[in-house]
Design a protein around this motif. Structure first.
Motif, PDB file in Angstrom:
ATOM      1  N   CYS A  55      50.373  37.039  68.867  1.00 13.36           N
ATOM      2  CA  CYS A  55      50.533  36.382  67.563  1.00 13.36           C
ATOM      3  C   CYS A  55      51.160  34.999  67.760  1.00 13.36           C
ATOM      4  O   CYS A  55      52.147  34.858  68.472  1.00 13.36           O
TER       5      CYS A  55
ATOM      6  N   TYR B 247      52.737  33.310  65.621  1.00 10.75           N
ATOM      7  CA  TYR B 247      53.950  33.141  64.801  1.00 10.75           C
ATOM      8  C   TYR B 247      55.157  33.885  65.382  1.00 10.75           C
ATOM      9  O   TYR B 247      56.256  33.360  65.396  1.00 10.75           O
ATOM     10  N   CYS B 248      54.953  35.128  65.860  1.00 12.82           N
ATOM     11  CA  CYS B 248      56.103  35.912  66.332  1.00 12.82           C
ATOM     12  C   CYS B 248      55.950  36.398  67.771  1.00 12.82           C
ATOM     13  O   CYS B 248      56.825  37.076  68.290  1.00 12.82           O
TER      14      CYS B 248
ATOM     15  N   CYS C 283      48.540  39.953  62.415  1.00 11.83           N
ATOM     16  CA  CYS C 283      49.578  40.475  63.291  1.00 11.83           C
ATOM     17  C   CYS C 283      50.159  41.728  62.636  1.00 11.83           C
ATOM     18  O   CYS C 283      50.521  41.699  61.463  1.00 11.83           O
TER      19      CYS C 283
ATOM     20  N   CYS D  57      54.326  40.866  61.986  1.00  6.17           N
ATOM     21  CA  CYS D  57      54.791  39.956  60.929  1.00  6.17           C
ATOM     22  C   CYS D  57      53.788  39.815  59.782  1.00  6.17           C
ATOM     23  O   CYS D  57      54.104  39.252  58.746  1.00  6.17           O
TER      24      CYS D  57
HETATM   25 ZN   LIG Z   1      53.314  38.017  64.247  1.00  5.21          ZN
END
Ligand SMILES: [Zn+2]
Length: 158
Positions: free
Chosen positions: A3, A5-6, A31, A34
């Motif tokens: 992912c 983002y995370c 994801c 998140c």
């Molecule tokens: Zn994520």
């Protein structure tokens, strides 16, 4: 797929589409940690593809070498070349995959083919860069304007 983002390694594919002309697959992912959604592209790599030089020796395709040679041909706009060189090299890579797939198993792509492919893609992008690349690679040894056709010779760099 991680992912963006995370950095979680667990994602789920929501939608997937193959490119019509190129060996590319577009995927929309979510994801599971998140919940955010992002896009990924899957493409084959030319890293395992052997390129034969004029001495009959085979070397692995190197997108780094190709990117640098395109960058060096793009010196009239250095800043733009930083952005474009790798993108163009990736376009060449996809074309090499397509051409290679249509050949007989023992008919390997050679350095001359690679320079020719790169030159034709650069021509669609920028005539001046294409011409500079052709000169640097020895693809066009002399430009004969009176006949309108450049002479072509073999070269082992790309
Ligand atoms: Zn994520």
């Amino acid at each position: 797929m991680i992912c963006i983002y995370c950095l979680s390694q667990k994602t789920r594919v929501l939608n997937s589409r193959a490119h019509r002309k190129n060996p590319l697959v577009w995927r929309r992912r979510t994801c599971t940690s998140c919940g955010k959604i992002f896009t990924s592209y899957e493409r084959p790599s030319c890293d395992d593809l052997l390129i034969e030089n004029s001495h009959g020796e085979s070397n692995r395709f190197n997108i780094g070498t190709l990117t640098i040679s395109i960058y060096l041909a793009s010196q009239h706009n250095k800043k733009q070349a930083l952005y474009d060189s790798f993108y163009i090299a990736q376009t060449v890579e996809l074309e090499v995959i397509k051409i290679s797939a249509n050949r007989l198993p023992n008919d390997h792509i050679n350095t001359y083919d690679l320079v020719k492919i790169t030159y034709s893609i650069l021509r669609r992008f920028d005539e001046a860069i294409a011409m500079q690349y052709a000169i640097q690679q020895g693809y066009i040894s002399s430009i004969k304007r009176q006949r309108g056709r450049p002479s072509i010779q073999k070269n082992d760099n790309y």
